[in-house]
Design a protein around this motif. Structure first.
Motif, short mmCIF file in Angstrom:
data_model
loop_
_atom_site.label_atom_id
_atom_site.label_comp_id
_atom_site.label_asym_id
_atom_site.label_seq_id
_atom_site.Cartn_x
_atom_site.Cartn_y
_atom_site.Cartn_z
N GLU A 73 36.31 30.13 56.28
CA GLU A 73 36.04 31.24 57.21
C GLU A 73 37.31 31.93 57.69
N LYS A 74 38.39 31.17 57.86
CA LYS A 74 39.64 31.78 58.33
C LYS A 74 40.18 32.78 57.30
N VAL A 75 40.15 32.40 56.04
CA VAL A 75 40.64 33.30 54.99
C VAL A 75 39.71 34.50 54.87
N LYS A 76 38.41 34.27 54.97
CA LYS A 76 37.43 35.37 54.91
C LYS A 76 37.71 36.38 56.03
N ALA A 77 37.91 35.88 57.24
CA ALA A 77 38.19 36.77 58.38
C ALA A 77 39.50 37.53 58.15
N PHE A 78 40.49 36.87 57.59
CA PHE A 78 41.76 37.52 57.29
C PHE A 78 41.58 38.64 56.27
N LEU A 79 40.86 38.36 55.19
CA LEU A 79 40.65 39.38 54.15
C LEU A 79 39.86 40.56 54.70
N HIS A 86 35.44 45.77 47.64
CA HIS A 86 34.94 45.45 46.30
C HIS A 86 34.75 43.95 46.09
N VAL A 87 34.32 43.26 47.13
CA VAL A 87 34.03 41.83 47.04
C VAL A 87 32.75 41.51 47.80
N GLU A 88 32.14 40.41 47.39
CA GLU A 88 31.04 39.81 48.16
C GLU A 88 31.51 38.41 48.54
N TYR A 89 31.12 37.96 49.72
CA TYR A 89 31.42 36.61 50.15
C TYR A 89 30.12 35.81 50.06
N LEU A 90 30.04 34.93 49.08
CA LEU A 90 28.82 34.16 48.82
C LEU A 90 28.95 32.78 49.44
N VAL A 109 34.39 34.15 46.57
CA VAL A 109 34.68 35.58 46.59
C VAL A 109 34.28 36.16 45.24
N ASN A 110 33.23 36.96 45.25
CA ASN A 110 32.75 37.62 44.03
C ASN A 110 33.39 38.99 43.96
N MET A 111 34.23 39.20 42.95
CA MET A 111 35.00 40.44 42.82
C MET A 111 34.25 41.44 41.94
N LEU A 112 34.01 42.64 42.48
CA LEU A 112 33.16 43.64 41.82
C LEU A 112 33.88 44.98 41.72
N PRO A 113 33.76 45.68 40.63
CA PRO A 113 33.42 45.23 39.28
C PRO A 113 34.69 44.71 38.61
N LEU A 114 34.56 44.29 37.34
CA LEU A 114 35.73 43.91 36.57
C LEU A 114 36.54 45.16 36.25
N ILE A 115 37.86 45.01 36.20
CA ILE A 115 38.73 46.15 35.95
C ILE A 115 39.32 46.05 34.54
N ASP A 116 39.16 47.12 33.77
CA ASP A 116 39.64 47.18 32.39
C ASP A 116 41.08 47.70 32.39
N CYS A 117 42.05 46.78 32.43
CA CYS A 117 43.44 47.19 32.54
C CYS A 117 44.40 46.31 31.74
N VAL A 118 43.88 45.46 30.84
CA VAL A 118 44.76 44.61 30.04
C VAL A 118 45.52 45.48 29.05
N ASP A 119 46.83 45.29 28.99
CA ASP A 119 47.66 46.00 28.02
C ASP A 119 47.57 45.24 26.69
N LEU A 120 46.76 45.77 25.78
CA LEU A 120 46.50 45.08 24.51
C LEU A 120 47.68 45.14 23.55
N GLU A 121 48.62 46.01 23.80
CA GLU A 121 49.80 46.08 22.93
C GLU A 121 50.83 45.02 23.28
N LYS A 122 50.97 44.71 24.56
CA LYS A 122 51.98 43.74 24.98
C LYS A 122 51.43 42.32 25.11
N THR A 123 50.13 42.19 25.42
CA THR A 123 49.51 40.87 25.57
C THR A 123 49.29 40.26 24.20
N LEU A 155 40.97 41.24 42.30
CA LEU A 155 40.13 41.68 41.19
C LEU A 155 40.15 40.67 40.06
N ARG A 156 39.17 40.82 39.20
CA ARG A 156 39.12 40.09 37.93
C ARG A 156 39.28 41.10 36.81
N LEU A 157 39.85 40.63 35.70
CA LEU A 157 40.08 41.49 34.55
C LEU A 157 38.86 41.53 33.64
#
Length: 193
Positions: A73-79, A86-90, A109-123, A155-157
């Motif tokens: 709860e302390k971290v939830k209140a802080f966030l 863009h999160v849900e607290y389940l 912490v459910n992160m919504l939505p996923l973000i499409d940002c992976v650099d496919l050339e360097k990864t 976020l999640r990737l």
């Protein structure tokens, strides 16, 4: 220096370790950026791992085998005070080694939505043969930070949903607040099979 780092909860000293979530068969949905507030089961629970029977201390952020961001709860209140969007607290129950529910309240912490940002050339990666939209055998993870909207602090990737990112300035505030269990590493250090 990157604007984001990886969230990697830790369990140091006598901190309890947790296995996979119970009473929720679709826990993969948390990694998929699917809204769950209306369907998340009220009896979802994490139990302290049998592999660490002497570890019972509860941290503010819990290490778990599901690679979920589980907070008290302390971290939830802080966030919430920091305006994290863009999160849900389940709500999730915690069970001790004997299966008894502990008093402290925790949340996934459910992160919504996923973000499409992976650099496919360097990864460095391989495409998953069962799902070409998923990456596997990942190293040298690199992201296009300019593709992350400014209002996403956690976020999640999209192609690597096991990787959770948090803005560096936010995590520095969390460290100053003294939250226990919040491990972080640089994005490029992420490895997954």
């Amino acid at each position: 220096m990157t604007k984001y780092v990886l969230i990697e909860p830790t369990s140091e000293g006598d901190a309890a370790e947790f296995s996979h979530m119970r009473n929720y068969d679709d826990d993969f949905e948390i990694h998929e950026g699917i809204p769950l507030k209306e369907s998340f089961p009220p009896d979802a629970a994490y139990q302290m791992s049998d592999y660490a029977p002497d570890k019972t201390a509860l941290q503010d952020v819990l290490e778990n085998l599901d690679q979920n961001f589980v907070i008290n709860e302390k971290v939830k209140a802080f966030l919430e005070a920091e305006g994290v969007q863009h999160v849900e607290y389940l709500p999730v129950k915690l069970l001790n080694h004997k299966g008894r529910e502990v008093k402290e309240r925790y949340f996934v912490v459910n992160m919504l939505p996923l973000i499409d940002c992976v650099d496919l050339e360097k990864t460095k990666y391989e495409e998953n043969p069962l799902d070409p939209e998923r990456l596997m055998n990942i190293s040298n993870l690199t992201v296009h930070e300019e593709k992350i909207p400014d209002d996403f602090q956690v976020l999640r990737l999209k192609r690597i949903s096991g990787a959770m990112l948090i803005r560096r300035d936010l995590v520095e505030k969390m460290k100053k607040a003294g939250f226990r269990g919040l491990g972080i590493t640089e994005i490029v250090e992420y490895h997954a099979n």
